[in-house]
Design a protein around this motif. Sequence first.
Motif, short mmCIF file in Angstrom:
data_model
loop_
_atom_site.label_atom_id
_atom_site.label_comp_id
_atom_site.label_asym_id
_atom_site.label_seq_id
_atom_site.Cartn_x
_atom_site.Cartn_y
_atom_site.Cartn_z
N ILE A 146 0.70 4.83 1.10
CA ILE A 146 0.02 5.51 2.02
C ILE A 146 0.40 7.03 2.25
CG2 ILE A 146 -1.20 6.45 4.04
CD1 ILE A 146 -1.46 2.97 3.77
N SER A 156 -5.23 -3.64 7.99
CA SER A 156 -4.25 -3.37 7.00
C SER A 156 -5.39 -2.21 5.66
CB SER A 156 -3.37 -3.78 6.68
OG SER A 156 -2.68 -3.68 5.41
N ASP A 157 -4.59 -1.29 5.34
CA ASP A 157 -4.62 -0.26 4.62
C ASP A 157 -5.26 -1.69 3.56
OD1 ASP A 157 -5.46 2.35 3.05
OD2 ASP A 157 -3.80 0.76 1.67
N ASP A 158 -4.45 -2.42 3.69
CA ASP A 158 -4.91 -3.35 1.56
C ASP A 158 -5.97 -4.27 2.15
OD1 ASP A 158 -3.20 -5.76 3.50
OD2 ASP A 158 -2.52 -5.70 2.11
N GLU A 215 -2.16 12.00 4.89
CA GLU A 215 -3.79 11.00 4.78
C GLU A 215 -4.17 10.26 5.49
OE1 GLU A 215 -3.57 10.22 0.59
OE2 GLU A 215 -3.95 12.31 0.14
N TRP A 216 -3.43 8.94 6.42
CA TRP A 216 -3.38 8.19 7.26
C TRP A 216 -4.05 8.86 8.81
CZ3 TRP A 216 -2.14 7.27 12.04
CH2 TRP A 216 -2.03 6.58 12.65
N PRO A 243 1.42 -1.24 0.06
CA PRO A 243 0.09 -0.11 -0.12
C PRO A 243 0.56 1.27 0.14
CG PRO A 243 -0.92 -1.94 1.37
CD PRO A 243 0.59 -2.52 1.07
N VAL A 246 -4.91 0.43 9.67
CA VAL A 246 -5.87 1.31 9.18
C VAL A 246 -7.04 1.38 10.26
CG1 VAL A 246 -4.92 2.51 7.15
CG2 VAL A 246 -6.73 1.17 7.28
N ASP A 247 -7.02 0.48 11.07
CA ASP A 247 -8.69 0.42 11.84
C ASP A 247 -8.28 -0.59 12.82
OD1 ASP A 247 -11.21 0.81 11.30
OD2 ASP A 247 -11.32 -1.29 12.39
N TRP A 297 0.92 -0.89 7.35
CA TRP A 297 0.05 0.35 6.68
C TRP A 297 -1.10 -0.26 7.99
CZ3 TRP A 297 1.54 -4.58 4.06
CH2 TRP A 297 2.86 -4.05 3.28
#
Length: 505
Positions: A236, A314-316, A240-241, A234, A370-371, A368
């Motif tokens: 990133i 992860s972002d992906d 924007e993260w 990813p 994100v959540d 990566w």
Amino acid sequence: MSSRVPLLSGVLAAGAGLALSEALSAILDLRESPLLAVGQGVINLTPGPIAEAIIGVVGTADKPLAVTSVVLAVLALGALAGTWWQPHRLRAFVLVVLLVAGAITALFARPYGSVEGVFVSTAAGVAMLGVLKLLIRDPQEDPTSLAATGAQRRTFIRTLGLVTIGIVVLGGGSQLLAARRRRRRDIEAARAALELPARPVNVPAGADLDVTGVASWNTSNRDFYRIDTALSPPLIDPVEWSLRIHGMVDNEITLTYQDLIDRGLQDAWVTLCCVSNPIGGELIGNTVWGGVPIKDILDEAGIQGGADALLSTSDDGWTCGTPLAALTDGRDALLAVTMNGEPLPIAHGFPVRQVVPGLYGYVSATKWVVDWEITRFSDFEAYWTQRGWGERGEIKTGSRIDVPRSGDELTAGAVRVGGVAWHQNVGISGVEVDFGDGRWREAEISSVPTADTWVQWAIDWDAPEGRHAISVRAIDADGVVQTADIADVLPDGATGHHIISVGVS
Ligand SMILES: Nc1nc2c(c(=O)[nH]1)N[C@H]1C(S)=C(S)[C@@H](COP(=O)(O)O)O[C@H]1N2
Ligand SMILES: [Mo]
């Protein structure tokens, strides 16, 4: 041939040449494709007043306009080559050669001429000739003539279709690849421009025994193993993260990259290890991570009763389930932004990843990230758990012989034998080596700052002539001796001693 076949074939041939040159340029990562170089050449050669007039009308669309004009011109020349193909083969050839020469000239007129550029331009010319030959047959076989059979017509249409699909796939694919390359450069630049508080990397005194052939105690970012499911990582932008924290919490929180920096970064030496690391394997590395303690963030979110898991994504889309207990018991579990004093490399999770001492990467080290959902293990299955791997994944005691290598031929006498040993979050209290006579001898171990890293070990061996099996075992800080029982990496990590074989003469 009075049909439209030559014209259409010529246009397709030119399209195929363009698509192939764009695709090869993207694959070979040319700074400028022949198409762009010619377009740039057209812009540069346009007399000032005319250029200004054009810009006055189309504004910043002047560049796409230049490229579009070049594409249309090449297609038109292709059509010409098509109509020449049967009656004036040589002329058609010369035209294609001139096109290739034009592309190469444009590339070298820019500062980007290269052997690759010549290759790409030539390949495009060859593709053009190939398609012309493929589509335009003898006049007698003209698929549009009255004499043509149904089969001839179908063959022609099928070839036409395949060439068109080829052009679309190559052309579209190359644009996607080129866009991704640009994005990658942008993110690399954003990473390089970050000004994080300085984090000098100081290897603690005594941690590295400096034995030739033994893995450095501190693994460099370049040598650090990489394991993930991402075909391409990813990309990133740190600006924007964000990380959304939700689920069984009193307060939902969203963190930005700057929020993490503003909290102040803490450093922790942690040896990361992959559950797929076989006995004697190299899917393990030790580095200093800089980040924010996960516990502090979870405390702010306020974990509700009954929750026992952090489900991180992860972002992906890759998911990971980590026991909350391991994140809140005081060990150095970090939301990390640096690795060896630098912003995380993209392949290692830039801009933010998790690091949890004592747990294999697949249940703890989300890159990566994100959540975060605070939840219960009974309510979900993470990526690798769905595929048969253990739910928890605590790292098992391990040790490895780095020197000599198995199969080495040594000279009898003094040999320095060494390697690494680990049991993150517990620590290593000793390492023992058996030189094939069934006697375990105690090795020297390096002194490390925490229980969360590997140690190096070394021992002097007076090697007698013959073939010898050398095995190693570690004893963890709880006094538990590394088991000799052999287990496969699946489902929750390999066990067994690393045994090598050497010849001494
Ligand atoms: N997003 C994402 N994070 C991931 C993975 C992955 O596939 N995707 N693999 C995990 C596994 S199995 C390991 S062992 C570690 C490896 O981290 P490294 O590549 O930085 O060494 O990352 C973990 N984090
Ligand atoms: Mo892993």
